[in-house]
Motif scaffolding. Structure first.
Motif, mmCIF file in Angstrom:
data_model
loop_
_atom_site.group_PDB
_atom_site.id
_atom_site.type_symbol
_atom_site.label_atom_id
_atom_site.label_comp_id
_atom_site.label_asym_id
_atom_site.label_seq_id
_atom_site.Cartn_x
_atom_site.Cartn_y
_atom_site.Cartn_z
ATOM 1 N N VAL A 56 0.844 -1.199 0.000
ATOM 2 C CA VAL A 56 0.000 0.000 0.000
ATOM 3 C C VAL A 56 0.879 1.249 0.000
ATOM 4 O O VAL A 56 0.636 2.192 -0.772
ATOM 5 C CB VAL A 56 -0.977 -0.012 1.197
ATOM 6 C CG1 VAL A 56 -1.674 1.329 1.370
ATOM 7 C CG2 VAL A 56 -2.002 -1.129 1.023
ATOM 8 N N ARG A 57 1.921 1.283 0.835
ATOM 9 C CA ARG A 57 2.819 2.444 0.878
ATOM 10 C C ARG A 57 3.536 2.641 -0.454
ATOM 11 O O ARG A 57 3.677 3.766 -0.933
ATOM 12 C CB ARG A 57 3.827 2.298 2.022
ATOM 13 C CG ARG A 57 3.235 2.622 3.384
ATOM 14 C CD ARG A 57 4.283 2.675 4.494
ATOM 15 N NE ARG A 57 4.926 1.386 4.729
ATOM 16 C CZ ARG A 57 4.419 0.404 5.466
ATOM 17 N NH1 ARG A 57 3.261 0.575 6.061
ATOM 18 N NH2 ARG A 57 5.062 -0.730 5.625
ATOM 19 N N ALA A 59 2.490 1.713 -3.435
ATOM 20 C CA ALA A 59 1.504 2.200 -4.408
ATOM 21 C C ALA A 59 1.247 3.687 -4.193
ATOM 22 O O ALA A 59 1.213 4.465 -5.156
ATOM 23 C CB ALA A 59 0.208 1.402 -4.303
ATOM 24 N N ASP A 60 1.101 4.087 -2.940
ATOM 25 C CA ASP A 60 0.885 5.503 -2.626
ATOM 26 C C ASP A 60 2.091 6.353 -3.020
ATOM 27 O O ASP A 60 1.945 7.445 -3.567
ATOM 28 C CB ASP A 60 0.585 5.700 -1.136
ATOM 29 C CG ASP A 60 -0.787 5.185 -0.726
ATOM 30 O OD1 ASP A 60 -1.625 4.929 -1.612
ATOM 31 O OD2 ASP A 60 -1.012 5.030 0.493
ATOM 32 N N ASP A 61 3.292 5.857 -2.757
ATOM 33 C CA ASP A 61 4.523 6.587 -3.040
ATOM 34 C C ASP A 61 4.724 6.802 -4.540
ATOM 35 O O ASP A 61 5.180 7.864 -4.960
ATOM 36 C CB ASP A 61 5.723 5.825 -2.463
ATOM 37 C CG ASP A 61 7.053 6.515 -2.735
ATOM 38 O OD1 ASP A 61 7.407 7.415 -1.945
ATOM 39 O OD2 ASP A 61 7.725 6.167 -3.739
ATOM 40 N N GLY A 63 2.305 6.120 -7.088
ATOM 41 C CA GLY A 63 1.111 6.353 -7.887
ATOM 42 C C GLY A 63 0.750 5.171 -8.774
ATOM 43 O O GLY A 63 -0.159 5.255 -9.593
ATOM 44 N N LEU A 66 -2.160 -0.519 -6.901
ATOM 45 C CA LEU A 66 -1.839 -1.583 -5.961
ATOM 46 C C LEU A 66 -1.941 -2.939 -6.644
ATOM 47 O O LEU A 66 -1.075 -3.799 -6.471
ATOM 48 C CB LEU A 66 -2.774 -1.515 -4.748
ATOM 49 C CG LEU A 66 -2.625 -2.601 -3.695
ATOM 50 C CD1 LEU A 66 -1.218 -2.595 -3.090
ATOM 51 C CD2 LEU A 66 -3.678 -2.423 -2.610
ATOM 52 N N ARG A 174 -8.045 -3.641 -3.233
ATOM 53 C CA ARG A 174 -7.451 -2.641 -2.345
ATOM 54 C C ARG A 174 -7.113 -3.263 -1.017
ATOM 55 O O ARG A 174 -7.397 -4.373 -0.742
ATOM 56 C CB ARG A 174 -8.351 -1.438 -2.159
ATOM 57 C CG ARG A 174 -9.771 -1.778 -1.769
ATOM 58 C CD ARG A 174 -10.635 -0.539 -1.867
ATOM 59 N NE ARG A 174 -12.001 -0.910 -1.592
ATOM 60 C CZ ARG A 174 -12.582 -0.686 -0.432
ATOM 61 N NH1 ARG A 174 -11.960 -0.099 0.543
ATOM 62 N NH2 ARG A 174 -13.821 -1.048 -0.234
#
Length: 174
Positions: A56-57, A59-61, A63, A66, A174
């Motif tokens: 998750v981190r 994917a967030d970092d 863009g 996931l 997700r």
């Protein structure tokens, strides 16, 4: 159908067949959730709980989706943190030590391995402007893909097809 996808579907079917049973904390079913059903709105990506935060981190970092990162991890290492290739690629996303070093990350720790793999894949997407070419470069190396003008081997073509197929199955997780 690619072998790994068939195996994942088999696991999902077996999980559904034994849905009434309680899984022990040490059983594979307790560690790896079943694949999401098609059309399921609130589905969880099939990532072992211990690594969910890392994915998750990452994917967030970056863009990146996931589901894409999970698909790469599944195809690369079968989501095994201790996996090591003949070429010395390591961990969940099979990151080479030289690639991790260039990104100033440790390929031996799951959290930084996933982040290194995600950042490297993002760099390849920015370089090649194509998901298929970026995945090919992740597998075969960017020089081999640039020199060949695409996937340099059938093995790389199969890799891209396997990741893409699994990514489609996981899309929206997700």
């Amino acid at each position: 159908m690619p072998r790994r996808l068939v195996a994942l579907l088999l696991v999902a079917l077996l999980s559904a067949a034994v849905a009434g049973k309680v899984a022990s904390a040490n059983s594979p079913r307790a560690r790896i959730p079943a694949l999401p059903l098609r059309g399921e709105i609130a589905n969880a990506c099939p990532v072992p709980t211990a690594y969910r935060g890392a994915f998750v981190r990452a994917a967030d970092d970056t863009g990146l989706p996931l589901a894409m990162l999970v698909a790469v991890g599944q195809i690369e290492s079968n989501l095994t943190a201790t996996a090591r290739s003949r070429a010395d690629a390591r961990g969940l996303l099979q990151v080479l030590p030289s690639t991790a070093a260039a990104l100033k990350l440790d390929p031996n720790r799951p959290a930084t391995n996933v982040l290194a793999g995600a950042r490297y894949l993002k760099q390849l997407l920015d370089e090649f402007h194509s998901t298929d070419l970026a995945l090919a470069a992740y597998n075969a190396g960017p020089t081999a893909v640039a020199d060949a003008g695409g996937a340099p081997t059938q093995e790389t073509l199969d890799y891209v097809a396997n990741v893409t197929s699994l990514w489609r199955e996981l899309r929206g997780c997700r």
